[in-house]
Design a protein around this motif. Structure first.
Motif, PDB file in Angstrom:
ATOM      1  N   ASN B  50       0.820  -1.205   0.000  1.00 23.07           N
ATOM      2  CA  ASN B  50       0.000   0.000   0.000  1.00 23.07           C
ATOM      3  C   ASN B  50       0.860   1.264   0.000  1.00 23.07           C
ATOM      4  O   ASN B  50       0.315   2.373   0.032  1.00 23.07           O
ATOM      5  CB  ASN B  50      -0.964  -0.021   1.195  1.00 23.07           C
ATOM      6  CG  ASN B  50      -2.136   0.927   1.021  1.00 23.07           C
ATOM      7  OD1 ASN B  50      -2.598   1.154  -0.099  1.00 23.07           O
ATOM      8  ND2 ASN B  50      -2.614   1.491   2.112  1.00 23.07           N
ATOM      9  N   LYS B  52       2.859   2.940   2.032  1.00 22.00           N
ATOM     10  CA  LYS B  52       2.766   3.937   3.097  1.00 22.00           C
ATOM     11  C   LYS B  52       3.678   3.563   4.260  1.00 22.00           C
ATOM     12  O   LYS B  52       3.802   2.395   4.609  1.00 22.00           O
ATOM     13  CB  LYS B  52       1.319   4.017   3.624  1.00 22.00           C
ATOM     14  CG  LYS B  52       0.340   4.629   2.630  1.00 22.00           C
ATOM     15  CD  LYS B  52      -1.002   4.883   3.291  1.00 22.00           C
ATOM     16  CE  LYS B  52      -2.102   5.138   2.270  1.00 22.00           C
ATOM     17  NZ  LYS B  52      -1.816   6.224   1.324  1.00 22.00           N
ATOM     18  N   ILE B  56       6.505  -1.934  10.409  1.00 18.89           N
ATOM     19  CA  ILE B  56       7.516  -2.569  11.258  1.00 18.89           C
ATOM     20  C   ILE B  56       7.853  -3.938  10.684  1.00 18.89           C
ATOM     21  O   ILE B  56       7.030  -4.566  10.004  1.00 18.89           O
ATOM     22  CB  ILE B  56       7.101  -2.703  12.749  1.00 18.89           C
ATOM     23  CG1 ILE B  56       5.878  -3.607  12.928  1.00 18.89           C
ATOM     24  CG2 ILE B  56       6.904  -1.338  13.377  1.00 18.89           C
ATOM     25  CD1 ILE B  56       5.638  -4.015  14.399  1.00 18.89           C
ATOM     26  N   THR B  63       6.116  -8.520   8.425  1.00 16.59           N
ATOM     27  CA  THR B  63       5.883  -7.074   8.464  1.00 16.59           C
ATOM     28  C   THR B  63       4.441  -6.756   8.880  1.00 16.59           C
ATOM     29  O   THR B  63       3.523  -7.577   8.710  1.00 16.59           O
ATOM     30  CB  THR B  63       6.123  -6.434   7.079  1.00 16.59           C
ATOM     31  OG1 THR B  63       5.271  -7.083   6.129  1.00 16.59           O
ATOM     32  CG2 THR B  63       7.578  -6.567   6.654  1.00 16.59           C
ATOM     33  N   LEU B  64       4.277  -5.561   9.431  1.00 18.45           N
ATOM     34  CA  LEU B  64       2.953  -5.069   9.857  1.00 18.45           C
ATOM     35  C   LEU B  64       2.872  -3.595   9.483  1.00 18.45           C
ATOM     36  O   LEU B  64       3.798  -2.824   9.780  1.00 18.45           O
ATOM     37  CB  LEU B  64       2.796  -5.252  11.374  1.00 18.45           C
ATOM     38  CG  LEU B  64       1.498  -4.756  12.011  1.00 18.45           C
ATOM     39  CD1 LEU B  64       0.285  -5.540  11.510  1.00 18.45           C
ATOM     40  CD2 LEU B  64       1.587  -4.843  13.549  1.00 18.45           C
ATOM     41  N   SER B  65       1.780  -3.205   8.826  1.00 18.55           N
ATOM     42  CA  SER B  65       1.602  -1.811   8.411  1.00 18.55           C
ATOM     43  C   SER B  65       0.402  -1.190   9.128  1.00 18.55           C
ATOM     44  O   SER B  65      -0.321  -1.878   9.840  1.00 18.55           O
ATOM     45  CB  SER B  65       1.403  -1.740   6.889  1.00 18.55           C
ATOM     46  OG  SER B  65       0.274  -2.478   6.510  1.00 18.55           O
ATOM     47  N   GLU B  66       0.181   0.084   8.906  1.00 15.75           N
ATOM     48  CA  GLU B  66      -0.885   0.902   9.502  1.00 15.75           C
ATOM     49  C   GLU B  66      -0.506   1.307  10.934  1.00 15.75           C
ATOM     50  O   GLU B  66      -0.493   0.480  11.852  1.00 15.75           O
ATOM     51  CB  GLU B  66      -2.249   0.185   9.500  1.00 15.75           C
ATOM     52  CG  GLU B  66      -2.806  -0.097   8.122  1.00 15.75           C
ATOM     53  CD  GLU B  66      -3.219   1.167   7.356  1.00 15.75           C
ATOM     54  OE1 GLU B  66      -3.548   2.185   7.990  1.00 15.75           O
ATOM     55  OE2 GLU B  66      -3.199   1.127   6.118  1.00 15.75           O
ATOM     56  N   ASN B  68      -1.874   2.744  13.483  1.00 14.52           N
ATOM     57  CA  ASN B  68      -2.667   2.446  14.676  1.00 14.52           C
ATOM     58  C   ASN B  68      -2.718   0.944  14.976  1.00 14.52           C
ATOM     59  O   ASN B  68      -2.828   0.545  16.137  1.00 14.52           O
ATOM     60  CB  ASN B  68      -4.077   3.040  14.554  1.00 14.52           C
ATOM     61  CG  ASN B  68      -4.043   4.566  14.677  1.00 14.52           C
ATOM     62  OD1 ASN B  68      -2.996   5.155  14.972  1.00 14.52           O
ATOM     63  ND2 ASN B  68      -5.177   5.202  14.462  1.00 14.52           N
ATOM     64  N   ALA B  69      -2.632   0.113  13.940  1.00 16.76           N
ATOM     65  CA  ALA B  69      -2.546  -1.339  14.175  1.00 16.76           C
ATOM     66  C   ALA B  69      -1.207  -1.691  14.821  1.00 16.76           C
ATOM     67  O   ALA B  69      -1.128  -2.578  15.678  1.00 16.76           O
ATOM     68  CB  ALA B  69      -2.734  -2.099  12.859  1.00 16.76           C
ATOM     69  N   TYR B  72      -1.347  -0.809  18.412  1.00 15.76           N
ATOM     70  CA  TYR B  72      -2.107  -1.840  19.126  1.00 15.76           C
ATOM     71  C   TYR B  72      -1.226  -3.061  19.387  1.00 15.76           C
ATOM     72  O   TYR B  72      -1.196  -3.597  20.500  1.00 15.76           O
ATOM     73  CB  TYR B  72      -3.342  -2.246  18.306  1.00 15.76           C
ATOM     74  CG  TYR B  72      -4.291  -3.115  19.085  1.00 15.76           C
ATOM     75  CD1 TYR B  72      -5.439  -2.584  19.656  1.00 15.76           C
ATOM     76  CD2 TYR B  72      -4.046  -4.477  19.267  1.00 15.76           C
ATOM     77  CE1 TYR B  72      -6.315  -3.366  20.387  1.00 15.76           C
ATOM     78  CE2 TYR B  72      -4.901  -5.272  20.002  1.00 15.76           C
ATOM     79  CZ  TYR B  72      -6.036  -4.710  20.547  1.00 15.76           C
ATOM     80  OH  TYR B  72      -6.895  -5.500  21.275  1.00 15.76           O
ATOM     81  N   TYR B  73      -0.499  -3.475  18.366  1.00 18.05           N
ATOM     82  CA  TYR B  73       0.370  -4.647  18.514  1.00 18.05           C
ATOM     83  C   TYR B  73       1.410  -4.415  19.606  1.00 18.05           C
ATOM     84  O   TYR B  73       1.621  -5.259  20.486  1.00 18.05           O
ATOM     85  CB  TYR B  73       1.067  -4.946  17.180  1.00 18.05           C
ATOM     86  CG  TYR B  73       2.118  -6.013  17.305  1.00 18.05           C
ATOM     87  CD1 TYR B  73       1.755  -7.342  17.503  1.00 18.05           C
ATOM     88  CD2 TYR B  73       3.472  -5.695  17.259  1.00 18.05           C
ATOM     89  CE1 TYR B  73       2.723  -8.325  17.651  1.00 18.05           C
ATOM     90  CE2 TYR B  73       4.439  -6.682  17.405  1.00 18.05           C
ATOM     91  CZ  TYR B  73       4.049  -7.989  17.603  1.00 18.05           C
ATOM     92  OH  TYR B  73       5.011  -8.962  17.756  1.00 18.05           O
TER      93      TYR B  73
END
Lengths: 213, 213
Positions: B50, B52, B56, B63-66, B68-69, B72-73
């Motif tokens: 995406n 952006k 992380i 990997t993890l995007s967004e 605010n997510a 939360y993680y």
């Protein structure tokens, strides 16, 4: 019992109906026609000062707004939300993607096509909304080429959140034909137990959609 | 160790730095200048299709995007995320509000003022972005008149999410003077242990901001 304040043609509101039906959780539905300004009435603003549906209200009067936060609340502790910390975060990532990179284009194109007059100046926004909508669908298609769901190993709230407006993207002139993996995923979602479809647009909205190029 | 791919002037990216510092969690930071198109390079797209920041990456490459997510993680299981189901949902509600009704106006006005040329056609968007930004601030002000925090009984990730761009709304010409409760909350956030401020805009951005009316 939970009371939902929602506008039935809205995908954001329908998300809650779909999950509540699939959870088998009893609820009352109070119709609030946001296309006629009903979310800006004082009685509604007391429930959500941000003037948006859906809102849920508990028996003691406490309220919760934002469709995806409500999905999370309703699914918390159920199989619709992954129990694994990483998977849960991935589901939330897709739900944030939905609200930031998908809904503002795909849902808004549909709203303009069906729920604004044929001479609305907002219709000039349609080409750019459609282009951005297709970008979001391409990101989904890529994920679905190697995964069955957006919520982790199983169907869950990230699928519900993304299904809502993806399934009716055509109303806004965003055709789904180029996305075979999305097509197969839509069929899987429709086959989940207790699935309920978004109602068809009312005759006036359907006519506007048909007349929108 | 967690690696953050982020653009330091971005509030969405700074959210992660603030929480990681406050958690005392070690991390590496890889600078990705989204204002120069670096999120559209193939190497970055492999981490987030995406395009952006922030993203992380864990040691095993997942990997993890967004933003605010990711908040939360990182906060899951800590005091920065309420353990009560209802309060957790309220925190998520404010984080959805931030991404849908706040950031697209307040962050975008700031970006246009500081990170686009003084003759950019996007500058015509500023008056309407500012008006919508003030609407979001009014909703926050109302909440803060009877609550200390957005995350429940204590400071947490909903405060971090909302603080990021609220604190620098003035860069986009959205003045905070009319919001005394927001002012008091900003002071409370700044006083939390381990607080780190967003870096000042670079000289070119600062000059553009000063020349934007």
């Amino acid at each position: 019992m939970i009371t939902v304040y929602g506008f039935s043609p809205s995908g954001n509101c329908h998300k809650l109906r779909l999950l509540l039906e699939q959870l088998g959780e009893p609820y009352a539905w109070v119709e609030v026609d946001s296309s006629r300004g009903e979310t800006h009435m004082p009685e509604f603003l007391a429930r959500n000062p941000n003037a948006k549906v859906p809102v849920i209200e508990l028996d003691d009067g406490r309220t919760l707004s934002e469709s995806n936060a409500i999905l999370y609340y309703l699914a918390d502790g159920s199989a619709f939300l992954p129990s694994d910390r990483w998977q849960r975060a991935q589901a939330l990532s897709w739900m944030n993607f939905e609200q930031y990179s998908h809904e503002p284009y795909i849902a808004v194109a549909r709203f303009i096509a069906g729920w604004t007059p044929l001479d609305s100046p907002r219709r000039t926004e349609l080409p750019s909304l459609r282009e951005r909508g297709h970008r979001a669908l391409a990101v989904m298609e890529r994920h679905l080429q190697s995964h069955d769901w957006f919520s982790g190993e199983a169907y869950g709230i990230a699928d519900i959140a993304l299904f809502a407006y993806t399934d009716v993207a055509g109303h806004g002139g965003i055709e789904l034909a180029p996305y075979p993996a999305i097509d197969a995923w839509r069929a899987r979602v429709r086959a989940t137990p207790g699935f309920v479809a978004l109602p068809d647009p009312d005759p006036q909205a359907a006519q506007r959609i048909a007349q929108t190029s």
